[in-house]
Scaffold this active site. Structure first.
Site, PDB file in Angstrom:
ATOM      1  CD  GLU A  34     -63.631   7.312  82.218  1.00 23.41           C
ATOM      2  OE1 GLU A  34     -64.743   7.364  82.793  1.00 23.41           O
ATOM      3  OE2 GLU A  34     -62.827   6.399  82.410  1.00 23.41           O
ATOM      4  CG  ASP A 147     -59.717   4.338  77.516  1.00 23.85           C
ATOM      5  OD1 ASP A 147     -59.558   3.244  76.953  1.00 23.85           O
ATOM      6  OD2 ASP A 147     -60.340   4.478  78.588  1.00 23.85           O
ATOM      7  CG  ASN A 149     -62.650   1.465  76.837  1.00 21.58           C
ATOM      8  OD1 ASN A 149     -62.154   0.959  77.844  1.00 21.58           O
ATOM      9  ND2 ASN A 149     -63.339   2.585  76.880  1.00 21.58           N
ATOM     10  CG  ASP A 218     -55.192   4.038  78.216  1.00 18.77           C
ATOM     11  OD1 ASP A 218     -56.098   4.883  78.137  1.00 18.77           O
ATOM     12  OD2 ASP A 218     -55.141   3.164  79.113  1.00 18.77           O
ATOM     13  CG  HIS A 248     -56.987   4.427  82.314  1.00 18.16           C
ATOM     14  ND1 HIS A 248     -57.063   3.827  81.078  1.00 18.16           N
ATOM     15  CD2 HIS A 248     -58.248   4.388  82.828  1.00 18.16           C
ATOM     16  CE1 HIS A 248     -58.304   3.445  80.848  1.00 18.16           C
ATOM     17  NE2 HIS A 248     -59.050   3.767  81.888  1.00 18.16           N
TER      18      HIS A 248
END
Length: 256
Positions: A34, A147, A149, A218, A248
């Site tokens: 991100e 990550d 998810n 993660d 995070h």
DNA sequence: ATGCCTAATGCAATTAGA
């Protein structure tokens, strides 16, 4: 060799926090997710000044992944997963660093479920599983970090019953995660801490960090040829408590 | 069922996150 993954939620907005953590933790290799920055807006100079080489795949507004290294220049081996030339999202980057193949990934969130975003998540996961099979078959020492998810089990969610219909905890997504693991990958954090409650993400909402209402999404997965080198694994949980933190926290492993 | 918060874009309010 210390290897970390950190979803920074905006690499430029997060730069002071990222640099502070790099200086404190001194990881050898870091996968970032991100970035939320186009290719030309990656803060290459500031990261170089901190002692890190970098390869990255930016994107305007959303997504974006990078691999940082202070253990030599990362040699990029791939950007983007194979299998769908129409998928232009910056979610996967892979590089050889210090004798290890490091894959940094940002798996789609997938909400709302059902819907096209959820279908995209499952399709992306299938492409990851197909590529991961090739990586295992190569026999190379590989780390899949990022990550994902996905909370793999009920132990990885503060309140599982509230998340059962969510794209991060849906049965078909968890099943995909275990299909991946069944290729022979080792979930480093869970292996080192079999019975602990471990979270890597706390929502900005509702004072989630103070209440420890977290998720473990993660992950660092080790291929069979490198799993025996695992010495330690943990979450730099305190970083989530810093001013202007990402939602995070950084997660890391130490390899012999 | 929705907002609670945050970042990016772009300069208001929307989109996306998880």
């Amino acid at each position: 060799m210390k290897i970390a993954t950190y979803n920074v939620n905006g690499v430029n907005g997060r730069l002071p926090v990222l640099l502070r953590w790099l200086e404190e933790a001194r990881p050898d290799v870091v996968c970032l997710q991100e970035l939320k920055a186009p290719q030309e807006k990656f803060p290459e100079a500031a990261i170089a000044a901190a002692g890190y080489h970098a390869v990255w795949h930016g994107q305007k507004s959303w997504n974006g992944v990078a691999i940082l290294s202070r253990a030599g220049v990362p040699v990029e081996t791939r950007r983007g997963l194979p299998g769908d030339p129409d998928d232009l999202a910056s979610r996967y980057i892979e590089a050889a660093v210090d004798g290890v193949l490091v894959a940094g990934l940002y798996l789609p969130n997938g909400n709302p479920r059902p819907g096209p975003k959820f279908d995209y998540k499952l399709a992306w996961f299938d492409r990851l599983i197909a590529h991961a099979a090739d990586l295992v078959a190569s026999g190379a020492p590989v780390i899949l970090a990022g990550d994902f998810n996905v909370m793999p089990t009920e132990r990885d969610v503060y309140k599982p019953e509230r998340w059962i219909d969510d794209a991060l905890f849906a049965p078909e997504v968890r099943a995909a995660f275990f299909r991946l693991l069944d290729q022979g990958w080792t979930d480093a954090l869970r292996t080192m801490h079999p019975d602990e409650t471990i979270y890597t993400f706390w929502d900005y909402f509702r004072n989630a960090y103070a209440r420890n209402a977290g998720l473990r999404i993660d992950h660092l997965l080790l291929s069979p040829s490198i799993a025996g080198r695992l010495k330690a694994a943990d979450v730099d949980r305190h970083v989530r408590g810093w001013e202007k933190s990402s939602d995070h926290a950084p997660v890391w492993i130490d390899l012999a």
